[in-house]
Design a protein around this motif. Structure first.
Motif, PDB file in Angstrom:
ATOM      1  N   ALA A   1     -16.293 -31.073   5.240  1.00 52.36           N
ATOM      2  CA  ALA A   1     -15.537 -32.161   4.616  1.00 52.36           C
ATOM      3  C   ALA A   1     -15.803 -33.476   5.340  1.00 52.36           C
ATOM      4  N   GLY A   2     -15.812 -33.429   6.665  1.00 48.91           N
ATOM      5  CA  GLY A   2     -16.076 -34.629   7.451  1.00 48.91           C
ATOM      6  C   GLY A   2     -17.486 -35.154   7.244  1.00 48.91           C
ATOM      7  N   ALA A   3     -18.436 -34.244   7.182  1.00 46.00           N
ATOM      8  CA  ALA A   3     -19.836 -34.658   6.990  1.00 46.00           C
ATOM      9  C   ALA A   3     -20.014 -35.309   5.627  1.00 46.00           C
ATOM     10  N   VAL A   4     -19.423 -34.695   4.612  1.00 39.92           N
ATOM     11  CA  VAL A   4     -19.544 -35.252   3.265  1.00 39.92           C
ATOM     12  C   VAL A   4     -18.907 -36.636   3.212  1.00 39.92           C
ATOM     13  N   ALA A   5     -17.741 -36.782   3.821  1.00 40.66           N
ATOM     14  CA  ALA A   5     -17.060 -38.076   3.825  1.00 40.66           C
ATOM     15  C   ALA A   5     -17.886 -39.138   4.534  1.00 40.66           C
ATOM     16  N   ALA A   6     -18.622 -38.714   5.565  1.00 40.37           N
ATOM     17  CA  ALA A   6     -19.417 -39.670   6.344  1.00 40.37           C
ATOM     18  C   ALA A   6     -20.828 -39.821   5.798  1.00 40.37           C
ATOM     19  N   GLY A   7     -21.142 -39.122   4.728  1.00 34.58           N
ATOM     20  CA  GLY A   7     -22.484 -39.216   4.155  1.00 34.58           C
ATOM     21  C   GLY A   7     -23.553 -38.571   5.020  1.00 34.58           C
ATOM     22  N   VAL A   8     -23.152 -37.570   5.776  1.00 35.49           N
ATOM     23  CA  VAL A   8     -24.075 -36.885   6.685  1.00 35.49           C
ATOM     24  C   VAL A   8     -24.591 -35.603   6.029  1.00 35.49           C
ATOM     25  N   ALA A   9     -25.897 -35.350   6.120  1.00 37.13           N
ATOM     26  CA  ALA A   9     -26.478 -34.147   5.517  1.00 37.13           C
ATOM     27  C   ALA A   9     -26.094 -32.894   6.310  1.00 37.13           C
ATOM     28  N   ILE A  10     -26.034 -31.760   5.591  1.00 38.19           N
ATOM     29  CA  ILE A  10     -25.533 -30.517   6.174  1.00 38.19           C
ATOM     30  C   ILE A  10     -26.658 -29.519   6.372  1.00 38.19           C
ATOM     31  N   GLY A  11     -26.752 -29.009   7.606  1.00 38.01           N
ATOM     32  CA  GLY A  11     -27.698 -27.936   7.901  1.00 38.01           C
ATOM     33  C   GLY A  11     -26.978 -26.753   8.500  1.00 38.01           C
ATOM     34  N   ALA A  12     -27.564 -25.572   8.302  1.00 42.69           N
ATOM     35  CA  ALA A  12     -26.972 -24.359   8.864  1.00 42.69           C
ATOM     36  C   ALA A  12     -27.526 -24.144  10.273  1.00 42.69           C
ATOM     37  N   HIS A  13     -26.631 -24.115  11.234  1.00 44.11           N
ATOM     38  CA  HIS A  13     -27.029 -23.927  12.623  1.00 44.11           C
ATOM     39  C   HIS A  13     -26.916 -22.444  12.941  1.00 44.11           C
ATOM     40  N   VAL A  14     -27.975 -21.718  12.684  1.00 49.62           N
ATOM     41  CA  VAL A  14     -27.908 -20.252  12.731  1.00 49.62           C
ATOM     42  C   VAL A  14     -28.187 -19.727  14.133  1.00 49.62           C
ATOM     43  N   SER A  15     -27.580 -18.591  14.443  1.00 49.15           N
ATOM     44  CA  SER A  15     -27.599 -18.093  15.816  1.00 49.15           C
ATOM     45  C   SER A  15     -27.695 -16.579  15.864  1.00 49.15           C
ATOM     46  N   TYR A  16     -28.052 -16.073  17.037  1.00 53.96           N
ATOM     47  CA  TYR A  16     -27.830 -14.657  17.309  1.00 53.96           C
ATOM     48  C   TYR A  16     -26.324 -14.381  17.208  1.00 53.96           C
ATOM     49  N   PRO A  17     -25.954 -13.150  16.910  1.00 57.84           N
ATOM     50  CA  PRO A  17     -24.513 -12.823  16.833  1.00 57.84           C
ATOM     51  C   PRO A  17     -23.937 -12.617  18.230  1.00 57.84           C
ATOM     52  N   ASP A  18     -23.474 -13.686  18.852  1.00 65.22           N
ATOM     53  CA  ASP A  18     -23.025 -13.596  20.246  1.00 65.22           C
ATOM     54  C   ASP A  18     -22.002 -14.680  20.518  1.00 65.22           C
ATOM     55  N   LEU A  19     -20.790 -14.439  20.054  1.00 62.69           N
ATOM     56  CA  LEU A  19     -19.736 -15.438  20.179  1.00 62.69           C
ATOM     57  C   LEU A  19     -19.360 -15.665  21.639  1.00 62.69           C
ATOM     58  N   VAL A  20     -19.203 -14.578  22.397  1.00 57.00           N
ATOM     59  CA  VAL A  20     -18.747 -14.736  23.778  1.00 57.00           C
ATOM     60  C   VAL A  20     -19.835 -15.405  24.620  1.00 57.00           C
ATOM     61  N   GLY A  21     -21.092 -15.267  24.216  1.00 59.39           N
ATOM     62  CA  GLY A  21     -22.191 -15.904  24.943  1.00 59.39           C
ATOM     63  C   GLY A  21     -22.610 -17.232  24.325  1.00 59.39           C
ATOM     64  N   PHE A  22     -21.894 -17.675  23.299  1.00 61.19           N
ATOM     65  CA  PHE A  22     -22.165 -18.949  22.614  1.00 61.19           C
ATOM     66  C   PHE A  22     -23.617 -19.013  22.137  1.00 61.19           C
ATOM     67  N   GLY A  23     -24.197 -17.870  21.830  1.00 59.95           N
ATOM     68  CA  GLY A  23     -25.559 -17.850  21.304  1.00 59.95           C
ATOM     69  C   GLY A  23     -26.624 -18.268  22.303  1.00 59.95           C
ATOM     70  N   ARG A  24     -26.251 -18.283  23.566  1.00 59.84           N
ATOM     71  CA  ARG A  24     -27.207 -18.762  24.581  1.00 59.84           C
ATOM     72  C   ARG A  24     -27.948 -17.633  25.279  1.00 59.84           C
ATOM     73  N   ARG A  25     -27.716 -16.404  24.864  1.00 56.61           N
ATOM     74  CA  ARG A  25     -28.362 -15.270  25.523  1.00 56.61           C
ATOM     75  C   ARG A  25     -29.397 -14.653  24.588  1.00 56.61           C
ATOM     76  N   GLN A  26     -30.559 -14.372  25.117  1.00 57.78           N
ATOM     77  CA  GLN A  26     -31.587 -13.723  24.301  1.00 57.78           C
ATOM     78  C   GLN A  26     -31.120 -12.348  23.856  1.00 57.78           C
ATOM     79  N   MET A  27     -31.411 -12.018  22.613  1.00 64.66           N
ATOM     80  CA  MET A  27     -31.169 -10.669  22.101  1.00 64.66           C
ATOM     81  C   MET A  27     -32.455 -10.225  21.416  1.00 64.66           C
ATOM     82  N   LYS A  28     -32.814  -8.973  21.601  1.00 65.68           N
ATOM     83  CA  LYS A  28     -33.995  -8.477  20.912  1.00 65.68           C
ATOM     84  C   LYS A  28     -33.541  -7.902  19.574  1.00 65.68           C
TER      85      LYS A  28
END
Lengths: 263, 263, 263, 263
Positions: B62-89
């Motif tokens: 909603a905020g991006a649309v209001a500000a005219g900012v384009a939307i991209g999907a920031h996709v990650s490994y499934p690792d919430l507790v590691g904030f996606g910063r850990r390598q997974m095979k």
């Protein structure tokens, strides 16, 4: 059979069979999806909140498309360990956004296979809670409408939620349960009570036939009950579900009822 | 202004600013999203795998649309507790389906606000792993292509993945980092090394200006390095990120560079 | 002051200050734990169900041990995205086992630092639900008793759960809230009502002093209310929580009240 | 039989059988735990990171105690959807704290049933990664030692981790696999290769007998290989696992080997 009669009758002689699908998770299996996909016409596919993971969703959508089965989002409270069977007090805003998330996630797999999500059905505790909770029903309606793809809601003909859906302009498809006992008021008898679940294939088949033909079924206590339904739910997570579905399908065919998706 | 010169120059004088957004989760906050949405032109929005939840996604879209900012999907490994910063095979199939799930979930909120997901950017460890892993790159390409909406991939101009994307026919948008030190080979200096992150707003602004104008920047060791980029990444999770973005934006404007989304 | 009176009085002049701690999760921060650990005497530590992860638990236990602060398990419904603030209808068996899991997980870190979990406090929606739900209270009692380590339960002096704990033989420690408005019946005024949370440090300090001395406080409407308490809860998740705790602690010291853990 | 020989021999004639247990999750089942608990002597119980939930842990511990089976913590990377079978690059600190959390959680159920966790075995990808990763092995050793309860580590006789455990003073119990092909170097043949898993009960039984008696088995390629083991792992997640365990147990009894927990 005359033209008019046939016409009228043919409208009544169509029923959808829907079943919960894609309730596997990671290494875990659940339900005889492959067999049931040959028997039903609508697949309620888990979206990761009570069951389902991206691999399972992909495989289930692929299987449904191959079998010509329509795809619905089986949306749930966020409760994987409880399989979505526990009540949670979530706000309207939480339901709107949780439902949007789940529909969208499933849609990605539908798009990949050249189709789209056609309807939404609530799962487990959310299904039950929605029937009489106008706030939750309003939230589901908002999610479905703002998603904006002509989605319908699959639910039972009971409770105050129906009016909420109607007022909001959400298409509703009614379903009945051929393997569950009903109260005279048209509610399901709680699973905790004896006799609440019907496991005899012949009984289920007969009940399904009556539901499809618009004939009354017997409610608990012996009273006659009419349950309006465009779809019959075939449970997937009970032993013998495939045999029940086979018996039901044969009974419907024998009665001249066409089994066909509503969407 | 002559046609050729104007054409050439106007192509160079456009840059996108992208930033990670929607990395809150439940009761937790992360990043000055509201301020950054006024400064950037593309929002990489977390989809629930490393951060983000349905409420956060809704609010961020909603905020991006209001500000005219384009939307991209920031996709990650499934690792919430590691904030996606850990390598997974994870396997190619796992990446394809995890990415589809995340894009679809975000798309639901985009649809609700009358827009759509325009691009995909990998997050954290997945971003780094993708650069030189042709299997992962192929999987990302497959997800993006089978999703079928003209999505582009936002990534850095390095590694073997670029060729994979090109062969697969996936539109690639290149990005540079104005606040990170580069090796002479055009890779980012590891965050573990001193001087890898540039925190002086003036230095970041000057570096961003050079990147936008196609001028060389100084790599570690003093060598000149040209980094091709249609977008500059503005980090959101570091203190002072808003001040950096302000300085960068002013520097770009002063240099006659138009800040505009690529999508 | 006579000997007996002094004896009686010295027993009354001891109070514990407890605060929620370790509510960070992965990359997310929550609450000024380091500052509060210098001010309170009991730390209610999140165990991963509403907040907390193994690194946070380790760091929080280490900090508590270093500061001489007693450790309690802050147990919750399993609802990370809802921060444990949403009611869930879980069975007694589910609560027993969820609580055991959380106590045990925290105990591992306590053992590592040469101490042990001393008490259990329910978090958020579970805290509220427990007060008047005898089934849940019985389940908590069962978890605490079968864990078998002399754990006490920290709760407020209200509701039917107290009798359940007493009958079961679970030691109960009563707590009061210096920064919350009370109804004349001794219940907390809902956070949704204006004036329910007191943010003026002087008012909180005075209220805390009265609670510690056993003097009545003013309930909503002006009536006097006596709240029996061996501990005062210092909220950690509100702005100004450190200033409130400092003011409260100073007020208690000035009144001759010893601030000391109950366990 | 002379005293010395008898002594020597009796030491060799004792073997433990260990099996993965409690890998159910919520509504999902996994493995014939009830049957296997009658056949094995040590239960590696999942602690919620790759499988297992508090109800499953409680039931599995209760079953193990009733069957006189020793309890071990089956610790894993945090990857429920991947069932702990995917490599993750986690730091030493992350492993220490994740392992402590899991041991502690399981211990709560063990305490409730009057016993305690006796050993730790890594699961899936973590098991494999540990064999040759001294940092991970050091982290596991630190977790086990600082937990402070005389826990041993159950692992295979291969890799550099053994020396790490030894130097750290962690008791190690060696295990062998009666149903897996070995390389001449004493490593397991990858499951991806044909013939890596032995499914013939007679072959498994004979192999188990040889392992228990300290006799060489045949490695891939035909070479003789001696595998030192105080325990034999009985897989629970493969079809026919109960039949294999029955055959193995009978073969051991017939050979005069006493099946007995190591702890």
């Amino acid at each position: 059979m005359t033209g008019v009669a046939a016409g009228t009758r043919s409208r009544e002689l169509v029923i959808d069979l829907n079943s919960d699908m894609g309730e596997a998770f990671g290494a875990y299996r659940m339900g005889p999806d492959a067999e049931l996909l040959q028997l039903v016409t609508s697949a309620n596919i888990a979206c990761g909140f009570h069951a389902g993971d991206p691999r399972t969703m992909e495989a289930t959508v692929a299987g449904a498309v191959a079998a010509g089965v329509a795809i619905g989002a089986h949306v749930s409270y966020p409760d994987l360990v409880g399989f979505g069977r526990r009540q949670m007090k979530i706000s309207a805003d939480e339901l709107v956004t949780d439902v949007l998330y789940q529909i969208g996630a499933l849609e990605a797999f539908a798009r990949r296979h050249g189709t789209s999500v056609r309807y939404v059905k609530a799962h487990g505790a959310l299904y039950n809670d929605l029937v009489d909770d106008e706030t939750l029903a309003g939230a589901l309606a908002e999610a479905v409408l703002t998603y904006g793809s002509g989605l319908s809601v699959l639910t039972m003909p009971a409770g105050t939620s129906l009016e909420v859906f109607e007022k909001a302009g959400v298409p509703v498809v009614l379903e009945a349960f051929a393997d569950r006992a009903y109260t005279p008021a048209g509610r399901l008898v709680s699973r905790k009570e004896p006799g609440s679940v019907i496991t005899d294939p012949a009984a289920v088949a007969e009940r399904g036939r009556r539901l499809a033909l618009g004939e009354p079924i017997e409610a608990r206590g012996g009273e006659e009950l009419r349950v309006q339904a465009r779809s019959i739910c075939v449970h997937s997570d009970t032993p013998g579900s495939v045999a029940l579905a086979v018996a039901l399908r044969e009974s419907l065919t024998a009665a001249g009822v066409q089994v066909k998706a509503f969407s």
